[in-house]
Every structure is written in structure tokens, then in C-alpha cells.
Design an enzyme around this catalytic site. Structure first.
Site, mmCIF file in Angstrom:
data_model
loop_
_atom_site.group_PDB
_atom_site.id
_atom_site.type_symbol
_atom_site.label_atom_id
_atom_site.label_comp_id
_atom_site.label_asym_id
_atom_site.label_seq_id
_atom_site.Cartn_x
_atom_site.Cartn_y
_atom_site.Cartn_z
ATOM 1 N N GLY A 1 4.923 -1.410 1.941
ATOM 2 C CA GLY A 1 4.251 -0.200 1.836
ATOM 3 C C GLY A 1 5.360 1.048 1.708
ATOM 4 O O GLY A 1 6.180 1.121 2.635
ATOM 5 N N HIS B 1 0.805 -1.252 0.008
ATOM 6 C CA HIS B 1 -0.123 0.014 0.176
ATOM 7 C C HIS B 1 0.998 1.332 -0.051
ATOM 8 O O HIS B 1 1.803 1.336 0.642
ATOM 9 C CB HIS B 1 -1.033 0.019 1.298
ATOM 10 C CG HIS B 1 -0.172 -0.047 2.545
ATOM 11 N ND1 HIS B 1 0.276 1.061 3.258
ATOM 12 C CD2 HIS B 1 0.085 -1.126 3.319
ATOM 13 C CE1 HIS B 1 1.056 0.818 4.270
ATOM 14 N NE2 HIS B 1 1.042 -0.580 4.447
ATOM 15 N N ASP B 2 0.255 2.066 -0.638
ATOM 16 C CA ASP B 2 1.007 3.637 -0.626
ATOM 17 C C ASP B 2 2.114 3.804 -1.420
ATOM 18 O O ASP B 2 3.050 4.628 -1.118
ATOM 19 C CB ASP B 2 1.005 4.210 0.773
ATOM 20 C CG ASP B 2 -0.131 4.070 1.462
ATOM 21 O OD1 ASP B 2 -1.185 4.963 0.980
ATOM 22 O OD2 ASP B 2 -0.500 3.542 2.492
#
Length: 265
Positions: A139, A121-122
């Protein structure tokens, strides 16, 4: 305009571009947008607020856009943006963003994610990146353009990786990697410049020579801190764009240490 196998599930609200092909037993969520010519092989799943760029191909059992593997995730708005002409092979997982990282994961154009690789994520990945089999990107990782990861490499969260870098197979990268750098080992240490990549991209011999000289000034001299050496190198090679790309990367604000060569002995 799209070819959808009768066994596939395309939920109401999904947006399909021209010439999209969705194979048997695929599942496309209601917030998904598939660009022109995207192809989903059998059993591929695309979920969440996910945009997939034109002509990208997603292979069986890939999971694209399901919620972040982050225990802090509370169902907040999040999205995943994938560029054009990407290849997403079997078993790949790519997660959208979270509130702690700007709510989005972004992937550039012409990237290849080989079997069972993961993007957390991100994270933000540039163009023309190759993740070999079983590569794990945690992430909040930032990856430049033309970066190659060998099989089984792992990158810790919040790490930055510069353009044209090479991460060797099974490497465990926990520090920022300069543009054009090459790392090997677990834990990964800087192992010189990615000279093969530099030559393949057609950089001039004199530019590569300047970069090699600057590398020695940065990492083979013991005077001062790395930041201080980077400032001196930037001034000495002010007319060399490749060198300045490296020094700018080092001088940029970061909370991470830099990947450096192993000490003698």
C-alpha cells in the site's frame, strides 16, 4: 452495445461503454464503470467504485476493486481508477484506497500486470509499467512511468520508485529507488543505471553519458550526505534534464531512505 454472456452477473447501476465484452461467470458490481472496448474473460470479478479505462482486458480469476487488505479499513468511501489499454492477467489483485491514503488507488495507461501480481491500497502507478508474475506492491507505493518489475519482486509500503527504473526478480525493495536506477537482491541494493531501458527509449548518447557521470558523483563519492551531493550535482548539470530528474527526486521531501549501492566488502 455490450456483449454479456448469459452466465455473467452485471448488477444494476454498472456503467458499460460501447463494445464491452463480459465473458462467462464474470461479476460486475453496481458501482463499476467499464470503458469502451473493455473485455472481461471468464470468471473475472470487478467490484467497488472502480473505473476501468478503454480497451483494458481482464483475465480469469482476477479480483479488481474489492476492499483494501488493510485491517484499519472501516468501510469508508474508496475507489480504484485504472487507465486505458491495460492488461490484467490471471489471479491479479488490485485494491482501492483507504481513508489513510486519499481514498483512491490510481493506475495509468498501458500497464501490464502478469499472473498473480498484486497492487495494494492507495498506490499510484504511472504509465507503461510491467509487473511480472507474482510481483507484490504494498500500500501507498508511488511508481513512475516505464518501470519494470522482475518476477517475484516485493515493494514495501510508502516506497517511491522513479521513472524508467528496473526492479530485478525476487528483489525486496524497502527504500526509495531513483529514476533510471536498477536494483537487485533481497534486501535490494542499487546496482547501477537501467542502461538498457535508457537506450530502448531513445535517449541521446550525450544525455546518458551525463547521467552516468552524475551517478558517480552521487553514489561513488563519500563527501557529505546524499542530499548535499544531489544539490551539487543539480548545479553542475543544470542543463541536463535526465540528471535533474534524479536530483529532484532525491531532494523531494520523503520519510524513506534511498536505495544505494552495497558497501565494498
Amino acid at each position: 452495445m455490450a456483449r454479456i454472456h448469459p452466465s455473467a452477473v452485471v448488477e444494476d447501476g454498472a456503467r458499460l461503454g460501447a463494445d464491452v465484452v463480459i465473458g462467462p461467470f464474470c461479476h460486475v458490481g453496481p458501482e463499476v464503470e467499464l470503458g469502451e472496448g473493455v473485455e472481461l474473460k471468464s470468471h473475472a470479478v470487478v467490484a467497488g467504485n472502480t473505473q476501468v479505462g478503454a480497451r483494458t482486458v481482464i483475465f480469469p480469476f482476477a479480483s479488481v476493486g474489492h476492499q483494501a487488505q488493510d485491517l484499519k479499513f472501516q468501510g469508508e468511501e474508496a475507489r480504484l481508477m485504472i487507465g486505458a489499454d491495460c492488461i490484467i492477467r490471471e489471479g491479479v489483485t488490485i485494491n482501492p484506497g483507504t481513508a489513510g491514503g486519499g481514498h483512491e488507488t490510481v493506475i495509468g495507461n498501458r500497464c501490464a500486470f502478469l499472473a498473480n501480481s498484486h497492487v495494494g491500497h492507495d498506490s499510484r502507478l504511472g504509465d507503461n509499467i510491467i509487473l511480472s508474475n507474482n510481483v507484490m506492491i504494498a500500500g501507498h507505493v508511488t511508481v513512475g512511468n516505464h518501470v519494470i518489475f522482475g518476477g517475484g519482486a516485493a515493494v514495501i509500503q510508502f516506497t517511491r520508485i522513479g521513472d524508467n527504473a528496473f526492479v530485478g526478480g525476487l528483489a525486496g525493495l524497502e527504500n526509495d529507488l531513483i529514476p533510471f536506477g536498477m536494483v537487485m537482491g533481497n534486501r535490494a541494493r542499487l546496482n547501477g543505471l537501467n542502461l538498457v531501458g535508457l537506450k530502448r527509449h531513445g535517449y541521446a548518447r550525450e544525455d546518458i553519458h551525463a547521467l552516468r557521470s552524475a551517478y558517480k558523483d552521487l553514489f561513488e563519492v563519500e563527501e557529505g550526505t546524499l542530499r548535499q551531493r544531489a544539490e551539487k550535482v543539480a548545479a553542475a548539470y543544470a542543463d541536463r534534464a535526465l540528471v535533474l530528474k534524479v536530483t529532484d527526486f532525491i531532494l523531494e521531501k520523503t520519510d524513506r531512505r534511498f536505495c544505494t549501492p552495497a558497501s565494498e566488502g
